[in-house]
Design a protein around this motif. Structure first.
Motif, short mmCIF file in Angstrom:
data_model
loop_
_atom_site.label_atom_id
_atom_site.label_comp_id
_atom_site.label_asym_id
_atom_site.label_seq_id
_atom_site.Cartn_x
_atom_site.Cartn_y
_atom_site.Cartn_z
N ILE A 11 57.69 -24.31 19.46
CA ILE A 11 56.55 -23.38 19.42
C ILE A 11 56.12 -23.01 20.83
O ILE A 11 55.64 -21.90 21.07
CB ILE A 11 55.38 -23.99 18.61
CG1 ILE A 11 55.86 -24.43 17.22
CG2 ILE A 11 54.25 -22.98 18.45
CD1 ILE A 11 56.49 -23.34 16.39
N GLN A 29 52.83 -34.51 17.86
CA GLN A 29 54.09 -34.83 18.55
C GLN A 29 54.09 -34.08 19.88
O GLN A 29 53.49 -34.55 20.83
CB GLN A 29 55.30 -34.52 17.67
CG GLN A 29 55.42 -35.54 16.51
CD GLN A 29 56.79 -35.50 15.83
OE1 GLN A 29 57.78 -35.02 16.35
NE2 GLN A 29 56.86 -36.03 14.62
N CYS A 30 54.68 -32.88 19.94
CA CYS A 30 54.62 -32.18 21.23
C CYS A 30 53.23 -31.67 21.50
O CYS A 30 52.85 -31.44 22.64
CB CYS A 30 55.64 -31.05 21.29
SG CYS A 30 55.12 -29.51 20.50
N GLY A 31 52.45 -31.47 20.45
CA GLY A 31 51.06 -31.09 20.64
C GLY A 31 50.80 -29.62 20.85
O GLY A 31 49.66 -29.20 21.02
N TYR A 32 51.84 -28.80 20.83
CA TYR A 32 51.63 -27.38 21.14
C TYR A 32 50.97 -26.64 20.00
O TYR A 32 50.19 -25.73 20.20
CB TYR A 32 52.97 -26.74 21.50
CG TYR A 32 52.82 -25.49 22.33
CD1 TYR A 32 52.53 -25.58 23.70
CD2 TYR A 32 52.96 -24.23 21.77
CE1 TYR A 32 52.39 -24.44 24.47
CE2 TYR A 32 52.82 -23.08 22.54
CZ TYR A 32 52.53 -23.19 23.90
OH TYR A 32 52.39 -22.07 24.66
N CYS A 33 51.28 -27.04 18.78
CA CYS A 33 50.67 -26.38 17.62
C CYS A 33 49.31 -26.98 17.29
O CYS A 33 48.58 -26.45 16.46
CB CYS A 33 51.58 -26.54 16.39
SG CYS A 33 51.68 -28.26 15.81
N CYS A 92 54.93 -25.45 12.87
CA CYS A 92 55.12 -26.67 13.66
C CYS A 92 56.59 -27.03 13.57
O CYS A 92 57.14 -27.13 12.48
CB CYS A 92 54.26 -27.81 13.12
SG CYS A 92 54.62 -29.37 13.96
N ARG A 93 57.24 -27.17 14.71
CA ARG A 93 58.67 -27.48 14.70
C ARG A 93 58.90 -28.99 14.72
O ARG A 93 60.01 -29.43 14.43
CB ARG A 93 59.32 -26.83 15.92
CG ARG A 93 60.83 -26.71 15.86
CD ARG A 93 61.35 -26.04 14.60
NE ARG A 93 62.47 -25.18 14.83
CZ ARG A 93 63.14 -24.54 13.86
NH1 ARG A 93 62.75 -24.68 12.58
NH2 ARG A 93 64.14 -23.75 14.12
N CYS A 94 57.88 -29.75 15.08
CA CYS A 94 58.11 -31.19 15.32
C CYS A 94 57.93 -32.06 14.09
O CYS A 94 58.74 -32.95 13.83
CB CYS A 94 57.16 -31.70 16.39
SG CYS A 94 57.32 -30.92 17.99
N THR A 95 56.86 -31.86 13.37
CA THR A 95 56.41 -32.91 12.44
C THR A 95 56.98 -32.79 11.04
O THR A 95 56.87 -33.73 10.26
CB THR A 95 54.89 -32.87 12.29
OG1 THR A 95 54.52 -31.60 11.72
CG2 THR A 95 54.18 -33.04 13.63
S1 FES Z 1 53.67 -30.98 17.15
FE1 FES Z 1 55.18 -29.81 18.17
S2 FES Z 1 55.00 -27.89 17.20
FE2 FES Z 1 53.69 -29.12 16.07
#
Ligand code: FES
Ligand code: FES
Lengths: 772, 161
Positions: free
Chosen positions: A197, B100-104, B136-139
């Motif tokens: 994202i 996770q990455c926290g971007y979303c 969200c790509r991570c969770t």
């Molecule tokens: S935590 Fe990484 S995009 Fe949602």
């Protein structure tokens, strides 16, 4: 073994900064005097550049400089040096950089870039490797024979082949002669995007004193550093790369992608930092894409199910540049056996230049593409032999004493695929399958998988450990946190190794090549394994220093002493002891003299005996740390729409040792979701002219919360590995490997249709249902 | 043409000079240094830039001048109350392992803030509907959904206390 800290969930060190919006990502950085740039992308995918008129753009408000690469032709890359930072005499794909505007704001740069007028002379476009391989195809790189490349790899001059890899084990002819049954098929894993994202981006700054400073949303600061130093002829120590928080990676922010381009642009305005952040479209087609692998595969077996041979040919449409795709392709090729022992193998792959954006790592690194075919064929073979898919696989699993296609003999410590299979079988197959009803067909599928590290012989991770005078500890490493939670792994492993609570350990946030220990790249799901071992080694060294000093204080030999996190004490009489904090900066003796070494240590970890591949047989010990797993699913297919709904997806991996249960689940559940996207929805489509038809989230069908499986089961097996800390293995990429064949096997079970091409969208299913 | 406008951000009245083309995300990130609003797509298809404007969750990347002028904006920076004092929604997402990455993440927090602000009893389906826009790509969304349900509970508890 009893553990005090690992295996327990603790608060991620980065959670608070992220949830409060304070964590700094690339786009959030501001530097003094910073300029911005925007990049012109071509309207044709393959053409000679006749001219570029920049005069109008130069007059636009805020513009500082317009940059083109005409007359320049430098190349970079660390496998095959075929990349250019900006198109010089020709463009080779639709996402390429043609020119750039540097301006006082991103808005001004973007406005001015529209005024640049290039003139192109179009060339034939190849989107598919099979077309680019035709004998009369125009060469995408007429000079490919001159490219520097690593020994044993590289382009075939005079063709569009960027690399040919061949693996030979045993005698495949004999293997098929011995076979009583064969199955074969052709499988396609089309172009996709990792699509974090956070879009990719970079800042580059050529300082007046010769320092080149770069910030990037990347996972390989040291590769960037070394390649930029080489290109600009600086000592490596004069390039400094920073990595802020990274908003997801999934592969495509590895290697060098955008940094050389931004450095090239910034080199025109020395003294000023230049920032660029990709638009979503650029993120999709101007960084690295994933997959693009078509596989023809054939298996042979005895009537009792014993496998005798595998033959596979892979065609990789690797895009206009092959440096970043080459090892994906090689990995896909030698790992395409899946977790089975084939006595006779012949596998080959054509890494092929095409006029599409370059392929790079996509979480799974070739494994999902390679094993897509074998797992579909194993089910077909089972049906042909009238065996259950479990029984057929059971006869052929790799494990202790068996040899992989690479000729590596596996150890017990490589893990237990059968235990993983038993777990997913129990989770999915042990309950009755729902019967077809008015609305739905129901099916279930199963696969077993194998993941190798696919690294490099010199790949290493480092650790700097510093004890502070109160006994707290700072740890710096070069591993990029992209969301996977590696900083928590660092904290827990260090806590366990140093026997102090994790709250006493502060781990690094940004990576800075000036201060962080060297690490090759954070790839291959190897951070927990190698990074974790490096931490244990650094901790052991620290404890050894403490004991050395304590031995002088307590007047005894070091091996008479023990350490418990708080004290160093005499084994035979724990009451004779000295507190750890009094030893950390050296011990001040009664007469005021300080003795002993300061407790700060460094360490690293490589995989033992990992080797390159033999140029003739393609074999070598290029795995060492394998991981095995199994996946199974329950699906339903909506009759009216052809939509595939996932009711239950179960994964079991032999992770060696669970460090963080919640994070492992998060990695697996999230990884499965990405691969569900590749299986059912996602494809970056290109028309015959090489134009991308869907470079927007609106048309690139990214899975949403509504696409998630109704239930996911995650079960970990713990067969301790040899290298990883306390036996742990990585799990980052593994969850994706078996998802596509698992779902497609379930679709076959539900409706009897053999899909071999992804993505299996509702219209394809509907069409297949109508055609039955 | 540059013009001066007023808006209230996280309870503080602000006056900013803006160009007419600037969206709310540009004002927040570039003029007010509130970089918690993330840009993931710039065309209203990812949700990362979501903030709360006059009580509604909006995608700030497509929110134009006419909408945000004189508006009342809540950003992620306005939610937590200092060390150890996360907003209940933030706490719930952290507890569920949804970061996770926290971007979303900031966008999701603010979407839920607006949702529960209006509907403290939002059903599971309403939560899913509200979050559908957020990529969200991570969770794999599991922990986000669990976190959202947890947040509903935490908020109710906080309201009672
Ligand atoms: S935590 Fe990484 S995009 Fe949602
Ligand atoms: S940046 Fe606004 S919705 Fe994606």
């Amino acid at each position: 073994m009893e553990f005090k800290y690992i295996g327990k969930d603790i608060l991620r060190p980065d959670a608070t900064a992220k949830i409060t919006g304070k964590a700094k990502f690339l786009a959030d950085l501001k530097l003094p005097g910073m300029l911005h740039c925007a990049i012109l992308r071509p309207t044709v995918a393959h053409a000679k550049i006749v001219s570029i008129d920049t005069s109008e753009a130069e007059k636009c408000p805020g513009v500082v400089k317009v940059v083109t690469a005409q007359g320049q032709n430098y190349r970079y890359g660390d496998n095959i040096r075929d990349f250019t930072p900006m198109a010089g005499d020709r463009v080779r794909h639709i996402g390429e950089a043609v020119a750039a505007v540097i301006a006082d704001s991103a808005h001004h740069a973007r406005e001015a870039v529209k005024k640049i007028k290039p003139v192109y002379e179009p060339l034939p476009v190849y989107v598919d490797a099979r077309d680019a391989l035709k004998p009369d195809a125009v060469l995408i790189h007429p000079d490919s024979g001159d490219f520097w490349h690593l020994p044993g790899l590289g382009p075939k001059a005079g063709t569009n082949i960027a690399n040919y890899y061949k693996l030979v084990k045993g005698d495949v002819k004999k293997g098929f002669a011995d076979a009583e049954v064969t199955v074969e098929g052709e499988f396609n894993y089309p172009f996709g995007s990792c699509s974090a994202i956070e879009p990719h981006g970079a800042i580059a700054w050529f300082h007046e004193d010769g320092l080149i400073e770069i910030w990037s949303s990347s996972i390989c600061p040291f590769v960037i550093r070394d390649e930029v130093a080489r290109v600009y002829d600086r000592p490596i120590s004069d390039v400094r790369v920073h990595i802020p928080e990274v908003g997801g990676c999934f592969g495509y922010k590895s290697d060098i992608t955008v940094e050389q381009t931004i450095a090239f642009i910034a080199s025109f305005v020395p003294g000023r930092p230049v920032k660029w952040v990709a638009t979503r479209k650029e993120d999709l087609v101007s960084t690295l894409m994933g997959h693009g692998i078509r596989t023809k595969m054939k298996l042979g077996a005895k009537k009792d199910g014993t496998l005798t041979a595998i033959q596979a040919t892979l065609y990789h449409s690797t895009g206009a540049y092959a440096d970043t795709g080459i090892h994906v392709c090689i990995g896909a090729t030698h790992n395409c056996t899946g977790p089975y022992e084939f006595p006779n193998c012949f596998m080959e792959s054509y890494l092929t230049y095409t006029n599409t954006p370059p392929i790079g790592a996509f979480r799974g690194y070739g494994h999902q593409e390679g094993q897509f075919g074998v797992e579909r064929l194993m089910d077909m073979l089972a049906r042909k032999l009238k065996m259950s898919p479990f029984a057929l696989r059971e006869k052929n699993y790799l494990g202790e004493g068996k040899t992989t296609s690479l000729g590596e003999k596996l150890w017990k410590t490589n893990g237990d695929v059968r235990a993983c299979v038993a777990n997913v079988k129990k989770a999915v197959f042990d309950s009755p399958k729902p019967k077809e009803d008015e609305q739905f067909y129901y099916g279930r599928g199963f696969v077993a998988v194998m993941k190798s590290p696919k690294g490099a012989p010199f790949s290493s991770k480092g650790c700097y450990l510093k004890m502070n005078s109160d006994g707290s500890v700072c740890i710096n490493m070069g591993g990029a946190e992209v969301g996977q939670g590696l900083r928590n792994v660092v904290r827990l492993v260090a806590a366990e190794a140093l026997k102090i609570p994790p709250e006493r350990i502060r781990v690094y946030t940004e990576i800075d090549t000036q201060f962080s220990p060297w690490e090759w790249q954070t790839i291959g799901s190897m951070f927990t394994t190698q990074g974790g071992r490096a931490i244990v080694r650094a901790a052991e060294k620290a404890i050894a220093i403490l004991k050395r000093t304590a031995g002088q204080v307590l007047k005894c030999d070091e091996d008479m002493l023990d350490y418990d996190g708080e004290f160093v004490f005499l084994k035979s009489d724990p009451g004779v002891r000295v507190e750890v904090p009094r030893l950390i900066h050296g011990y001040i003796t009664g007469d005021g003299i300080t003795i002993g070494e300061v407790v700060q240590t460094t360490s690293d970890c490589r995989l033992p005996r990992y080797s390159g591949l033999d140029p003739e047989t393609g074999q070598g010990s290029a795995g060492v740390e394998y991981t095995f797993g199994a996946q199974a699913c329950d699906i339903r297919i909506e009759k009216a729409t052809g939509k595939v709904l996932i009711d239950h997806f179960a994964s079991s991996f032999d992770v060696g040792r669970v460090i963080q249960p919640k994070q492992i689940r998060g990695q697996i559940v999230g990884g499965v979701m990405i691969a569900i996207g590749s299986t059912l929805h996602e494809e970056l489509k290109f028309d015959k002219d090489g134009k991308c038809l869907n470079p927007f989230f609106g048309r690139y069908r990214f899975p949403t919360i509504k696409d998630r499986p109704a239930k996911q089961t995650v079960v970990c097996v713990e067969t301790p590995a040899v290298v990883g800390p306390f036996g742990a293995r990585g799990i980052g990429e593994h969850p994706l490997v078996g998802v596509a064949p698992c779902i497609l096997n379930a679709i076959q079970d539900a409706i009897g249709v053999e899909f071999t091409e992804l993505p299996v969208t509702p219209d394809k299913v509907k069409k297949a249902l109508e055609g039955r | 043409m540059a013009e001066k406008i007023n808006l209230t951000v996280n309870g503080v009245p602000r006056t900013v000079e803006i160009e007419g083309w600037e969206r709310l995300i540009d004002v927040l990130r570039d003029k007010l240094d509130l970089t918690g609003a993330k840009r993931g797509c710039d065309d209203a298809t990812c949700g990362a830039c979501t903030v709360v404007l006059n009580g509604e969750a909006v995608q700030s990347c497509i929110t134009g001048l006419a909408k945000y002028k004189d508006g009342n904006v809540v950003t992620i920076e306005g939610l937590s109350g200092g060390v150890g004092k996360l907003h209940p929604i933030q706490q719930a997402l952290v507890d569920a392992g949804a970061v996770q990455c926290g971007y979303c993440t900031p966008g999701i927090v603010l979407r839920l803030y607006a949702l529960f602000g209006k509907k403290p009893d939002a059903t599971d389906d309403e939560i899913v509907d509200a979050l559908e826009i957020h990529l969200c790509r991570c969770t794999g969304y599991e922990a986000i959904f669990e976190g959202a349900k947890l947040a509903r509970g935490y908020l109710k508890k906080a309201a009672k206390a």
